[in-house]
Enzyme design. Structure first.
Site, PDB file in Angstrom:
ATOM      1  N   HIS A 119       0.810  -1.225   0.000  1.00  0.00           N
ATOM      2  CA  HIS A 119       0.000   0.000   0.000  1.00  0.00           C
ATOM      3  C   HIS A 119       0.837   1.266   0.000  1.00  0.00           C
ATOM      4  O   HIS A 119       0.380   2.317   0.442  1.00  0.00           O
ATOM      5  CB  HIS A 119      -0.963  -0.019   1.198  1.00  0.00           C
ATOM      6  N   CYS A 148       4.450  20.658  -5.968  1.00  0.00           N
ATOM      7  CA  CYS A 148       5.702  20.208  -6.592  1.00  0.00           C
ATOM      8  C   CYS A 148       6.616  21.405  -6.874  1.00  0.00           C
ATOM      9  O   CYS A 148       6.159  22.411  -7.434  1.00  0.00           O
ATOM     10  CB  CYS A 148       5.353  19.490  -7.898  1.00  0.00           C
TER      11      CYS A 148
HETATM   12  P1  NAD Z   1      -6.521  -3.664  10.706  1.00  0.00           P
HETATM   13  O1  NAD Z   1      -6.577  -2.327  11.306  1.00  0.00           O
HETATM   14  O2  NAD Z   1      -7.673  -4.113   9.898  1.00  0.00           O
HETATM   15  O3  NAD Z   1      -6.308  -4.802  11.837  1.00  0.00           O
HETATM   16  C1  NAD Z   1      -5.291  -4.793  12.758  1.00  0.00           C
HETATM   17  C2  NAD Z   1      -5.013  -6.205  13.269  1.00  0.00           C
HETATM   18  O4  NAD Z   1      -3.948  -6.122  14.218  1.00  0.00           O
HETATM   19  C3  NAD Z   1      -6.190  -6.889  13.998  1.00  0.00           C
HETATM   20  O5  NAD Z   1      -6.296  -8.208  13.561  1.00  0.00           O
HETATM   21  C4  NAD Z   1      -5.782  -6.832  15.478  1.00  0.00           C
HETATM   22  O6  NAD Z   1      -6.303  -7.909  16.246  1.00  0.00           O
HETATM   23  C5  NAD Z   1      -4.279  -6.905  15.362  1.00  0.00           C
HETATM   24  N1  NAD Z   1      -3.531  -6.346  16.493  1.00  0.00           N
HETATM   25  C6  NAD Z   1      -3.890  -5.345  17.328  1.00  0.00           C
HETATM   26  N2  NAD Z   1      -2.917  -5.112  18.238  1.00  0.00           N
HETATM   27  C7  NAD Z   1      -1.916  -5.984  17.942  1.00  0.00           C
HETATM   28  C8  NAD Z   1      -0.637  -6.227  18.507  1.00  0.00           C
HETATM   29  N3  NAD Z   1      -0.176  -5.529  19.547  1.00  0.00           N
HETATM   30  N4  NAD Z   1       0.137  -7.197  17.951  1.00  0.00           N
HETATM   31  C9  NAD Z   1      -0.312  -7.913  16.890  1.00  0.00           C
HETATM   32  N5  NAD Z   1      -1.503  -7.722  16.320  1.00  0.00           N
HETATM   33  C10 NAD Z   1      -2.302  -6.767  16.844  1.00  0.00           C
HETATM   34  O7  NAD Z   1      -5.192  -3.684   9.904  1.00  0.00           O
HETATM   35  P2  NAD Z   1      -4.759  -4.444   8.583  1.00  0.00           P
HETATM   36  O8  NAD Z   1      -5.345  -5.815   8.571  1.00  0.00           O
HETATM   37  O9  NAD Z   1      -3.309  -4.284   8.464  1.00  0.00           O
HETATM   38  O10 NAD Z   1      -5.432  -3.688   7.350  1.00  0.00           O
HETATM   39  C11 NAD Z   1      -5.895  -2.390   7.273  1.00  0.00           C
HETATM   40  C12 NAD Z   1      -5.144  -1.449   6.399  1.00  0.00           C
HETATM   41  O11 NAD Z   1      -4.733  -0.500   7.305  1.00  0.00           O
HETATM   42  C13 NAD Z   1      -3.895  -1.875   5.716  1.00  0.00           C
HETATM   43  O12 NAD Z   1      -4.118  -1.761   4.386  1.00  0.00           O
HETATM   44  C14 NAD Z   1      -2.820  -0.834   6.119  1.00  0.00           C
HETATM   45  O13 NAD Z   1      -2.367  -0.192   4.948  1.00  0.00           O
HETATM   46  C15 NAD Z   1      -3.563   0.185   6.882  1.00  0.00           C
HETATM   47  N6  NAD Z   1      -2.965   0.713   8.110  1.00  0.00           N
HETATM   48  C16 NAD Z   1      -1.629   0.854   8.239  1.00  0.00           C
HETATM   49  C17 NAD Z   1      -1.095   1.348   9.422  1.00  0.00           C
HETATM   50  C18 NAD Z   1       0.383   1.481   9.527  1.00  0.00           C
HETATM   51  O14 NAD Z   1       1.054   1.722   8.523  1.00  0.00           O
HETATM   52  N7  NAD Z   1       0.939   1.284  10.727  1.00  0.00           N
HETATM   53  C19 NAD Z   1      -1.929   1.706  10.480  1.00  0.00           C
HETATM   54  C20 NAD Z   1      -3.317   1.572  10.296  1.00  0.00           C
HETATM   55  C21 NAD Z   1      -3.819   1.066   9.115  1.00  0.00           C
END
Ligand code: NAD
Length: 257
Positions: A119, A148
């Site tokens: 992503h 830009c």
């Molecule tokens: P999601 O938000 O749908 O789910 C998060 C998952 O992480 C859940 O299954 C939850 O149970 C688990 N979780 C929570 N705390 C945790 C921990 N301490 N250790 C391990 N697991 C834990 O996220 P997703 O499935 O990655 O998909 C959503 C989209 O969100 C992705 O496309 C991503 O691009 C984007 N996103 C990215 C970020 C980032 O870059 N850090 C943050 C938020 C969302």
């Protein structure tokens, strides 16, 4: 749990090619909330801020919110033990590729180099007109929308918005890794975001063993996960690390456990 950790470590030690597949959960212990669930970003913000058409209709208004979440807030985060241990596994030849849905750059900051970002990455800004890329740190975010330097076009964050195509290179790399993998280590994802969520299913069809770390069951747990290590990413990865490597991590990076 100790038996499951040992079993998972055995698979990882004997695997010829392992892929890590990570989601927002791996960065929760670095202080970045996930999108869904308790305390998730969608409790506070409207997901439409990541809709491409919404951004194109109102780039200045969108940028105000995007800056708050992805630059002021994400910008402060540091890799935690889970990111660092994955980087160590790669360095020591135990991890063939990391595929991440995250856009926070924390895998790279931890030292991972073989990575496919499904992503995109928030640290990059791209001009909508001439497609020139900038490092976010080199662009002032005091006035919206940022533009830009070359052509004056509006700059868009380098992550994939809803309604935008997945970049071709990470897609191809991810499919290749899925077909090569003996083991896929899934960390912190609900497995609900298409098409990234297909990668572990594809690997399973090619015969991979699926190890999963998550405090909650995901879309994979009952369907394809062979070893479910229920818990938070950093704590479980520290236990795995003890089984994988006789000596502790030896570098000067701060660890956020
Ligand atoms: P999601 O938000 O749908 O789910 C998060 C998952 O992480 C859940 O299954 C939850 O149970 C688990 N979780 C929570 N705390 C945790 C921990 N301490 N250790 C391990 N697991 C834990 O996220 P997703 O499935 O990655 O998909 C959503 C989209 O969100 C992705 O496309 C991503 O691009 C984007 N996103 C990215 C970020 C980032 O870059 N850090 C943050 C938020 C969302």
């Amino acid at each position: 749990m100790e038996d499951k950790i040992k079993e998972a470590a055995d698979f990882l030690k004997h695997s010829r090619f392992t892929t890590a597949f990570t989601g927002a959960g791996i960065s929760v212990e670095s202080g970045i909330p996930s999108f869904r669930g308790n305390g998730g970003l969608w409790e506070k913000y409207d997901p439409k801020i990541l809709d491409l058409q919404h951004f194109l209709n109102d780039p200045a208004g969108s940028w105000v919110v995007i800056k708050q979440i992805f630059y002021d807030f994400f910008g402060m985060a540091k890799p935690n033990a889970a990111h660092l241990i994955l980087a160590r596994m790669e360095k020591e030849g135990m991890l063939g590729r990391t595929i991440t849905q995250n856009i926070d750059n924390l895998h790279q900051e931890a030292g991972t180099t073989i990575i496919s970002e499904f992503h995109g990455n928030s640290k990059k800004l791209t001009c909508l007109i001439c497609h020139r890329d900038y490092h976010a740190g080199h662009i002032s975010l005091d006035h919206f929308p940022p533009t830009c330097i070359e052509c004056g076009g509006i700059l868009k964050p380098g992550f994939v918005f809803f309604g935008e195509a997945i970049p071709q290179l990470p897609l191809a790399e991810a499919y290749e890794a899925a077909s090569l993998s003996d083991v896929v280590l899934i960390i912190g994802t609900t497995g609900e975001v298409m098409p990234a969520n297909q990668i572990p299913f594809i690997a399973k069809e090619f015969g991979a063993t699926i190890i999963e770390i998550n405090p909650e069951p995901s879309a994979y747990t009952d369907r394809i996960t062979d070893i479910f290590l229920q818990g938070k990413a950093a704590g479980i990865m520290l236990k795995l690390e003890k089984q994988l490597f006789p000596a502790p991590l030896n570098d000067d990076q701060d660890r956020v456990d």
